[in-house]
Scaffold this active site. Structure first.
Site: not given
Ligand code: NAD
Length: 261
Positions: A143, A156
């Protein structure tokens, strides 16, 4: 299709960025193990949809990323079903927003487990399979918060800085085995994870929904636009290509200029 018959595991791929990775890998011909939580029928629709749309094999593992044994079993199940583990994308992640003095201890533990330790457990299990083939691609979703901080996100930001360090370390360990290890650092991507943190940020900062979107989220991003999940997935596909075989130990930003400031 550049990744024809490669075996890929994508943690946290029932939603958001992870689902986009799974779709992009499948579009390149890879067989994919998807993982994550959600409604069983919806997950089955996603899994079966990947198979029919892209003519690949897709499996689903309900492994909980807080449980090391379940993570290792998911990786081994992938190797058994698809013959190897060529690509690992450690992507599962959750967020919690609170001032440090009231940050719930169990939320700290949960975020460190899902956002950091699960990547360690998955890499630990996947590397022997990759070494055996002399080829591998390991990518973690870090991130912008692996490079800079924001207030109220102590767990985080700590976990994501940890991912950057883990990436560098494992990259050095496997550098002569044809395995690259990198992390991708998106800025704000419009996914359920971002949507869900809006109410808590409204409370923590005493703001309206519109203020949070414009003054907190997009405030950080000089382009004033959200990154798309497809853009993040396209970067991962590039990292899986032969053209990227000399990119390892890197932390690649895709953040609309956020961390340039
Ligand atoms: P999201 O909530 O859409 O997806 C998260 C996924 O993780 C889902 O499939 C959920 O079921 C799964 N998950 C959560 N807890 C879990 C567990 N205990 N065991 C197995 N699976 C689990 O979120 P996203 O935005 O797609 O995030 C995905 C990654 O991207 C994360 O690591 C997040 O930190 C990172 N990220 C997101 C953003 C953003 O702006 N959305 C920015 C930077 C980084």
């Amino acid at each position: 299709m550049s990744l024809q018959s490669k075996a890929a595991v994508v943690t946290g791929s029932t939603s958001g960025i992870g689902l986009a990775y799974a779709r992009a890998l499948a579009a390149e011909g890879a067989n994919v193990m998807i993982n994550g939580f959600g409604d069983a029928a919806e997950i089955e629709t996603i899994r079966a949809g990947l198979e029919s749309e892209f003519k690949i094999k897709a499996l689903y593992s309900p492994a909980d990323m807080t449980k090391p044994a379940e993570i290792a079993a998911m990786v081994d199940q992938t190797a058994q079903a698809f013959g190897s583990v060529d690509i690992l994308i450690a992507n599962a992640g959750v967020q919690f927003v609170s001032p440090i003095e009231t940050f719930p201890v169990e939320k700290w533990d949960q975020i460190i487990a899902i956002n950091l330790s699960s990547a360690f457990h998955a890499m630990r299990a996947a590397v022997p399979h990759m070494k055996a083939k002399g080829w591998g691609r390991i990518i973690s979703t870090a991130s912008a918060h692996s490079l800079v901080a924001s207030p109220f996100k102590s767990a985080y930001v700590a976990a994501k800085h940890g991912i950057a360090g883990l990436t560098k370390t494992v990259a050095l360990e496997v550098a002569t085995h044809g395995i690259t290890v990198n992390c991708i650092s998106p800025g704000y991507v419009w996914t359920p994870l971002v949507e869900k943190q809006i109410p808590d940020t409204m409370k923590a900062r005493d703001m309206t929904r519109e203020q949070v979107i414009n003054e907190v989220l997009l405030e950080a991003q000089p382009t004033k636009a959200f990154v798309t999940v497809e853009q993040v997935a396209a970067l991962a596909i590039y990292l899986c290509s032969d053209a990227a075989s000399q990119i390892t130990g890197a932390n690649l930003s895709i953040d609309g200029g956020w961390t340039a400031a």
